[in-house]
Write an enzyme that holds these catalytic residues in place. Structure first.
Site, PDB file in Angstrom:
ATOM      1  N   ASP A 169      31.091  55.168  32.224  1.00 20.01           N
ATOM      2  CA  ASP A 169      31.940  54.024  31.871  1.00 20.01           C
ATOM      3  C   ASP A 169      31.484  53.406  30.552  1.00 20.01           C
ATOM      4  O   ASP A 169      32.282  53.120  29.666  1.00 20.01           O
ATOM      5  CB  ASP A 169      31.878  52.982  32.983  1.00 20.01           C
ATOM      6  CG  ASP A 169      32.870  51.846  32.781  1.00 20.01           C
ATOM      7  OD1 ASP A 169      32.433  50.696  32.620  1.00 20.01           O
ATOM      8  OD2 ASP A 169      34.083  52.124  32.720  1.00 20.01           O
ATOM      9  N   GLU A 171      26.726  40.646  32.283  1.00 24.73           N
ATOM     10  CA  GLU A 171      25.551  39.998  31.702  1.00 24.73           C
ATOM     11  C   GLU A 171      25.157  38.722  32.432  1.00 24.73           C
ATOM     12  O   GLU A 171      24.094  38.158  32.192  1.00 24.73           O
ATOM     13  CB  GLU A 171      25.790  39.716  30.214  1.00 24.73           C
ATOM     14  CG  GLU A 171      26.872  38.705  29.907  1.00 24.73           C
ATOM     15  CD  GLU A 171      28.285  39.301  29.899  1.00 24.73           C
ATOM     16  OE1 GLU A 171      28.470  40.456  30.337  1.00 24.73           O
ATOM     17  OE2 GLU A 171      29.199  38.579  29.440  1.00 24.73           O
ATOM     18  N   GLN A 178      25.604  38.531  36.003  1.00 28.56           N
ATOM     19  CA  GLN A 178      25.476  38.807  37.427  1.00 28.56           C
ATOM     20  C   GLN A 178      24.062  38.586  37.954  1.00 28.56           C
ATOM     21  O   GLN A 178      23.865  38.015  39.034  1.00 28.56           O
ATOM     22  CB  GLN A 178      25.923  40.248  37.700  1.00 28.56           C
ATOM     23  CG  GLN A 178      27.431  40.460  37.565  1.00 28.56           C
ATOM     24  CD  GLN A 178      27.857  41.864  37.915  1.00 28.56           C
ATOM     25  OE1 GLN A 178      27.108  42.635  38.485  1.00 28.56           O
ATOM     26  NE2 GLN A 178      29.090  42.221  37.565  1.00 28.56           N
ATOM     27  N   SER A 222      38.808  29.140  35.961  1.00 22.98           N
ATOM     28  CA  SER A 222      39.111  30.147  37.003  1.00 22.98           C
ATOM     29  C   SER A 222      39.289  29.485  38.361  1.00 22.98           C
ATOM     30  O   SER A 222      40.147  29.880  39.159  1.00 22.98           O
ATOM     31  CB  SER A 222      38.000  31.187  37.079  1.00 22.98           C
ATOM     32  OG  SER A 222      38.014  32.021  35.937  1.00 22.98           O
ATOM     33  N   GLU A 266      52.596  52.961  18.069  1.00 20.63           N
ATOM     34  CA  GLU A 266      53.052  54.239  18.640  1.00 20.63           C
ATOM     35  C   GLU A 266      51.970  54.864  19.508  1.00 20.63           C
ATOM     36  O   GLU A 266      52.233  55.711  20.353  1.00 20.63           O
ATOM     37  CB  GLU A 266      53.463  55.200  17.524  1.00 20.63           C
ATOM     38  CG  GLU A 266      54.395  56.295  18.013  1.00 20.63           C
ATOM     39  CD  GLU A 266      55.039  57.071  16.865  1.00 20.63           C
ATOM     40  OE1 GLU A 266      54.992  56.601  15.709  1.00 20.63           O
ATOM     41  OE2 GLU A 266      55.580  58.153  17.156  1.00 20.63           O
ATOM     42  N   HIS A 297      31.237  47.754  38.695  1.00 21.31           N
ATOM     43  CA  HIS A 297      30.529  48.499  37.645  1.00 21.31           C
ATOM     44  C   HIS A 297      29.049  48.515  38.038  1.00 21.31           C
ATOM     45  O   HIS A 297      28.520  47.526  38.526  1.00 21.31           O
ATOM     46  CB  HIS A 297      30.744  47.834  36.278  1.00 21.31           C
ATOM     47  CG  HIS A 297      30.058  48.519  35.137  1.00 21.31           C
ATOM     48  ND1 HIS A 297      30.036  49.889  34.979  1.00 21.31           N
ATOM     49  CD2 HIS A 297      29.359  48.010  34.079  1.00 21.31           C
ATOM     50  CE1 HIS A 297      29.368  50.195  33.876  1.00 21.31           C
ATOM     51  NE2 HIS A 297      28.936  49.087  33.304  1.00 21.31           N
TER      52      HIS A 297
HETATM   53  N1  LIG Z   1      37.770  43.976  32.832  1.00 15.10           N
HETATM   54  C1  LIG Z   1      38.049  45.129  33.413  1.00 15.10           C
HETATM   55  O1  LIG Z   1      39.168  45.623  33.336  1.00 15.10           O
HETATM   56  C2  LIG Z   1      37.020  45.859  34.216  1.00 15.10           C
HETATM   57  C3  LIG Z   1      35.862  45.206  34.618  1.00 15.10           C
HETATM   58  N2  LIG Z   1      35.010  45.848  35.457  1.00 15.10           N
HETATM   59  C4  LIG Z   1      33.829  45.138  35.965  1.00 15.10           C
HETATM   60  O2  LIG Z   1      34.269  44.016  36.745  1.00 15.10           O
HETATM   61  C5  LIG Z   1      33.298  42.981  36.670  1.00 15.10           C
HETATM   62  C6  LIG Z   1      33.987  41.689  36.236  1.00 15.10           C
HETATM   63  O3  LIG Z   1      34.449  41.868  34.947  1.00 15.10           O
HETATM   64  P1  LIG Z   1      35.743  41.087  34.425  1.00 15.10           P
HETATM   65  O4  LIG Z   1      36.732  40.916  35.537  1.00 15.10           O
HETATM   66  O5  LIG Z   1      36.180  41.774  33.183  1.00 15.10           O
HETATM   67  O6  LIG Z   1      35.114  39.650  34.081  1.00 15.10           O
HETATM   68  P2  LIG Z   1      35.858  38.405  33.410  1.00 15.10           P
HETATM   69  O7  LIG Z   1      35.023  37.968  32.267  1.00 15.10           O
HETATM   70  O8  LIG Z   1      37.306  38.717  33.205  1.00 15.10           O
HETATM   71  O9  LIG Z   1      35.796  37.277  34.585  1.00 15.10           O
HETATM   72  C7  LIG Z   1      34.567  36.737  34.937  1.00 15.10           C
HETATM   73  C8  LIG Z   1      34.787  35.721  36.046  1.00 15.10           C
HETATM   74  O10 LIG Z   1      33.497  35.253  36.452  1.00 15.10           O
HETATM   75  C9  LIG Z   1      33.498  33.822  36.410  1.00 15.10           C
HETATM   76  N3  LIG Z   1      32.147  33.354  36.062  1.00 15.10           N
HETATM   77  C10 LIG Z   1      31.498  33.532  34.882  1.00 15.10           C
HETATM   78  N4  LIG Z   1      30.266  32.988  34.960  1.00 15.10           N
HETATM   79  C11 LIG Z   1      30.150  32.469  36.213  1.00 15.10           C
HETATM   80  C12 LIG Z   1      29.117  31.777  36.900  1.00 15.10           C
HETATM   81  N5  LIG Z   1      27.963  31.506  36.294  1.00 15.10           N
HETATM   82  N6  LIG Z   1      29.331  31.398  38.181  1.00 15.10           N
HETATM   83  C13 LIG Z   1      30.516  31.667  38.797  1.00 15.10           C
HETATM   84  N7  LIG Z   1      31.548  32.314  38.189  1.00 15.10           N
HETATM   85  C14 LIG Z   1      31.345  32.699  36.916  1.00 15.10           C
HETATM   86  C15 LIG Z   1      34.505  33.457  35.357  1.00 15.10           C
HETATM   87  O11 LIG Z   1      34.959  32.154  35.618  1.00 15.10           O
HETATM   88  P3  LIG Z   1      34.965  30.971  34.482  1.00 15.10           P
HETATM   89  O12 LIG Z   1      36.402  30.651  34.285  1.00 15.10           O
HETATM   90  O13 LIG Z   1      34.220  29.865  35.122  1.00 15.10           O
HETATM   91  O14 LIG Z   1      34.297  31.506  33.227  1.00 15.10           O
HETATM   92  C16 LIG Z   1      35.580  34.503  35.616  1.00 15.10           C
HETATM   93  O15 LIG Z   1      36.417  34.089  36.677  1.00 15.10           O
HETATM   94  C17 LIG Z   1      32.231  43.487  35.703  1.00 15.10           C
HETATM   95  O16 LIG Z   1      31.196  44.077  36.422  1.00 15.10           O
HETATM   96  C18 LIG Z   1      32.970  44.538  34.900  1.00 15.10           C
HETATM   97  O17 LIG Z   1      32.116  45.519  34.335  1.00 15.10           O
HETATM   98  C19 LIG Z   1      35.254  47.114  35.939  1.00 15.10           C
HETATM   99  C20 LIG Z   1      36.382  47.791  35.546  1.00 15.10           C
HETATM  100  C21 LIG Z   1      37.282  47.237  34.596  1.00 15.10           C
HETATM  101  C1  LIG Z   2      38.796  48.773  31.773  1.00 16.39           C
HETATM  102  C2  LIG Z   2      37.460  49.308  31.948  1.00 16.39           C
HETATM  103  O1  LIG Z   2      37.140  50.016  32.881  1.00 16.39           O
HETATM  104  C3  LIG Z   2      36.419  48.988  30.944  1.00 16.39           C
HETATM  105  C4  LIG Z   2      36.994  49.192  29.557  1.00 16.39           C
HETATM  106  O2  LIG Z   2      35.339  49.872  31.171  1.00 16.39           O
HETATM  107  C5  LIG Z   2      35.941  47.566  31.105  1.00 16.39           C
HETATM  108  O3  LIG Z   2      36.720  46.657  30.808  1.00 16.39           O
HETATM  109  O4  LIG Z   2      34.793  47.399  31.574  1.00 16.39           O
END
Ligand SMILES: NC(=O)C1=CN([C@@H]2O[C@H](COP(=O)(O)OP(=O)(O)OC[C@H]3O[C@@H](n4cnc5c(N)ncnc54)[C@H](OP(=O)(O)O)[C@@H]3O)[C@@H](O)[C@H]2O)C=CC1
Ligand SMILES: CC(=O)[C@](C)(O)C(=O)O
Length: 329
Positions: free
Chosen positions: A190, A83, A85, A52, A230, A107
């Protein structure tokens, strides 16, 4: 009835002159950071070294470790996996928090279930796009926005809601509309939605339909088109105009089948199970299981993820996408 907030109700000046640290650059992080930047907000990215970090630099962002991000930012948006955070917060954010800073989430899991307990002198709010991250970005680049939720858990500055609405505007959500909720309501709904309907429910329905047709001797490709491909087109219609829009567009034959067979698939037993799933979420059972699963290094999660990746529907879908190249790779 809820109040919907739009662009006119949000004032980006609450973020002008401020540094926003987006911690995490994954599905949500990359989208929110790029949208904010294009909205004129100063963004830095907080990460650990890895893929990332490389991607965020390639996308033109200043990337720093989380500790530095926490020290430099006025607003810290935590977009790490739920998990992870709490640990990162404890190690790299909490030691540097100062009065008047703003902690944001997309979230409510860690605040609602008490995994993160911020000091009283910082704002704690949520801006939760109701959309997967990649569409948060795609829709923004198309001039639109995905709807979202805002919530305030702590308002130390007296401006928490204004800052949350400004952030929602910065990522494009107020173009569509933003509803104010609570951390509890966002978290519980959610989790329920992604388990019982959107992801868990739909995946099981799709696989069951696919397996029923294939086991009855129909071609897997036909089963795939009928039960998965579909689905997008049907859901697009629901997205545009609800169930009635979908039923307006499908044939009366399909609509009659919808009414006659739908309730035989989603039975009273299904609805009772949905209520049980919600209760387990509300009582913290799911949260506890998910926290323990991660502490045990995800044995159940990894085994099921692997078997799901080996499900025949995945191979058929990949083959069709190669044959038809009908969706972006
Ligand atoms: N996915 C979604 O569409 C949605 C997500 N959310 C919420 O958004 C939040 C993020 O979720 P999401 O975007 O899916 O997460 P992702 O798993 O897609 O991304 C996580 C990011 O955190 C980084 N990371 C992981 N561990 C660490 C660490 N120890 N220190 C620093 N950086 C780290 C990862 O980088 P690395 O490359 O190093 O692993 C990556 O860039 C959550 O709270 C989720 O519930 C809310 C709505 C929708
Ligand atoms: C896209 C969305 O809001 C989800 C399915 O709740 C999630 O990825 O956390």
């Amino acid at each position: 009835m809820v109040t919907m907030y739009y662009d006119k109700d949000a004032d980006l000046s609450f973020l002008q002159g401020k540094t926003v640290a987006v911690v995490g650059y994954g599905s949500q992080g990359h989208a929110q950071a790029q949208n904010l930047r294009e909205s004129g907000v100063k963004v830095i990215i907080g990460l650990r070294p890895g893929k990332s970090w490389k991607q965020a630099e390639e996308d033109g962002f200043e990337v720093v470790n989380v500790d530095e991000a926490a020290q430099r930012a006025d607003v810290i948006q935590i977009l790490l996996p739920d998990e992870r955070q709490a640990q990162v917060y404890q190690d790299s954010i909490a030691p540097y928090l100062r009065a008047g800073q703003v902690l944001l989430f997309s979230h409510g899991f860690n605040i609602h279930f008490g995994q993160i307990v911020p000091p009283a002198d910082v704002d704690v709010a949520m801006v939760a796009p109701k959309s997967p991250g990649h569409l948060v970005r795609r829709v923004y680049t198309e001039g639109g926005g995905v709807p979202g939720l805002v919530a305030v858990h702590q308002d130390a500055t007296g401006n928490a809601k204004n800052i949350a609405l400004a952030y929602a505007k910065g990522i494009g959500c107020t173009r569509a509309g933003v509803i104010e909720t609570s951390f509890r309501e966002e978290t519980e709904t959610d989790l329920f939605g992604e388990q019982a309907v959107l992801c868990g429910g739909v995946s099981e329905l799709v696989k069951a339909g696919f397996e029923t047709l294939v086991n009855a001797g129909y071609e897997p490709e036909i089963a795939y088109f009928e039960c998965l491909h579909e689905l997008k087109l049907i859901v697009d219609l629901m997205y545009e105009g609800g169930l009635s829009r979908m039923r307006y567009s499908i044939s009366d034959t399909a609509e009659y089948g919808d009414y006659m067979s739908g309730p035989r698939v989603v039975t009273d037993a299904t609805k009772a199970e949905m209520a049980k799933i919600l209760k387990e979420i509300q009582q913290g059972q799911f949260a506890k299981n998910w926290i323990i699963e991660n502490q045990a290094n995800r044995p159940v999660f990894n085994a099921i993820r692997q078997s799901e990746r080996n499900h025949p529907i995945e191979e058929v879908g990949a083959r069709l996408r190669e044959m038809m190249s009908w969706i972006k790779k």
